[in-house]
Design an enzyme around this catalytic site. Structure first.
Site, PDB file in Angstrom:
ATOM      1  N   GLN A 101       0.866  -1.191   0.000  1.00 32.24           N
ATOM      2  CA  GLN A 101       0.000   0.000   0.000  1.00 32.24           C
ATOM      3  C   GLN A 101       0.898   1.235   0.000  1.00 32.24           C
ATOM      4  O   GLN A 101       0.927   2.014   0.942  1.00 32.24           O
ATOM      5  CB  GLN A 101      -0.925  -0.021   1.212  1.00 32.24           C
ATOM      6  N   HIS A 134       8.950  -4.190  -0.919  1.00 32.11           N
ATOM      7  CA  HIS A 134       8.184  -4.403  -2.156  1.00 32.11           C
ATOM      8  C   HIS A 134       8.336  -3.212  -3.094  1.00 32.11           C
ATOM      9  O   HIS A 134       8.372  -3.387  -4.317  1.00 32.11           O
ATOM     10  CB  HIS A 134       6.716  -4.614  -1.810  1.00 32.11           C
ATOM     11  N   LYS A 196       1.982  -9.740 -17.661  1.00 28.56           N
ATOM     12  CA  LYS A 196       0.815 -10.213 -16.909  1.00 28.56           C
ATOM     13  C   LYS A 196      -0.182  -9.077 -16.713  1.00 28.56           C
ATOM     14  O   LYS A 196       0.191  -7.939 -16.467  1.00 28.56           O
ATOM     15  CB  LYS A 196       1.299 -10.737 -15.551  1.00 28.56           C
ATOM     16  N   GLY A 229      -0.508 -17.176  -6.799  1.00 30.05           N
ATOM     17  CA  GLY A 229      -1.156 -17.189  -8.113  1.00 30.05           C
ATOM     18  C   GLY A 229      -0.222 -16.734  -9.219  1.00 30.05           C
ATOM     19  O   GLY A 229      -0.201 -17.325 -10.308  1.00 30.05           O
TER      20      GLY A 229
END
Length: 315
Positions: A101, A134, A196, A229
């Site tokens: 976030q 991240h 993707k 995923g």
């Protein structure tokens, strides 16, 4: 190794005590005496059971699941050490929760990664040591120094020792291209990219593969393995494009939701992660390999304590 300096103290919350003990063992010192528990109403209770006046204190606490409990523990431990007159407090956060976030993608959305940085600073931390954020720009969310270690050197070293042939390093999305290029340079192999599209959070759809993977052994590299995923779909697409076999690696094994089911059923031969986040017993399955970050964090702690360069650890 036995590091002799009574002014250096290492404390741990409840998020990853095994890692904290491994870091202390690497340094040859005992963990600081601290109680981190709960009052009967569920509030966090912290008692520092030794003198920390004037000491250089390091608090080992990833803000992994349960993220809010672990974050509050970290803040309260820092506050306790500050009020006990520690000369400097470094928050050692191997995994920084809320890192995804980091920006507004729609109206009226919070930037929680910045809020958490403010909370840690306000609590009394004078420095932060973390791994594989991240989003690299989170370093700039802090008004205190941040030492940012990468997980790729450790992961690359592991695969170099395996002696795999005909390798190609693959980024599962454009966000991990820099990470994939770093690993590819260390292994001296080419890279490829999975293009993707993500229609909604935690749902990934593979569209295209940029680069040559036919007949190659593939190493998928990412920072976080959450619901898995992304890496599972990427592995399937790579094999459809002719890849010989697929390995996957990531620094932070969150492994939430359907991750275990997906990974177990996937064609991924091995998933290599680090112990920034402790694995629960049910998360330890045949395909997973865990590399310890204790030694590298321990070396970084010594360098911070002695005022030496941390970046030289990886050069």
């Amino acid at each position: 190794m036995s590091y002799q300096d009574s002014n250096l103290k290492i404390f741990s919350g409840n998020a990853n005590p095994e890692l904290a003990r491994a870091i202390a063992s690497h340094l040859g010192i005992a963990l600081g005496e601290i109680e981190v528990g709960r009052f009967s109403n569920g509030e966090i209770k912290v008692i520092v059971n030794e003198n920390v006046r004037g000491c250089d204190a390091f608090v080992i606490q990833p803000t992994s699941s349960p993220v809010n409990d672990n974050l509050m523990e970290l803040l309260i431990i820092i506050d306790a050490l500050r009020r006990a007159s520690s000369s400097r407090i470094t928050a050692v956060i191997p995994y920084y929760g809320y890192a995804r976030q980091d920006r507004k993608t729609r109206g009226r959305e919070p930037i929680t990664a910045k809020l958490v940085a403010n909370l840690i600073t306000t609590a009394g931390a004078g420095r932060v040591l973390t791994m594989d954020l991240h989003a690299g720009q989170i370093q700039g969310f802090f008004d205190i120094p941040v030492d940012h270690l990468g997980g790729v050197p450790l992961l690359a070293e592991y695969f170099a020792r395996k002696g795999l042939s005909e390798l190609v390093v693959v980024s599962p999305d454009f966000g991990s291209v820099t990470r994939a290029r770093d690993m590819a340079e260390r292994l001296k192999v080419p890279i490829a990219i999975v293009d993707k599209r993500r229609p909604e959070p935690n749902v990934a759809e593979v569209m295209n593969i940029i680069g040559r993977v036919a007949g190659k052994t593939v190493i998928l590299v990412d920072d976080i393995i959450d619901t898995a995923g992304t890496v599972v779909l990427a592995a399937q697409a790579l094999l459809e494009k002719g890849a010989r076999e697929v390995y996957a690696c990531g620094t932070h094994p969150i492994l939430s939701g359907p991750a275990l089911e997906r990974l177990t059923a996937s064609p991924i031969k091995e998933l290599v992660v680090t112990n920034t986040i402790p694995l629960k017993p049910e998360q330890k399955f045949d395909k997973i390999k865990v590399i310890s970050v204790a030694n590298i964090l321990g070396e970084a702690i010594i360098r911070i304590h002695e005022g030496l360069s941390v970046s030289k650890l990886f050069t």
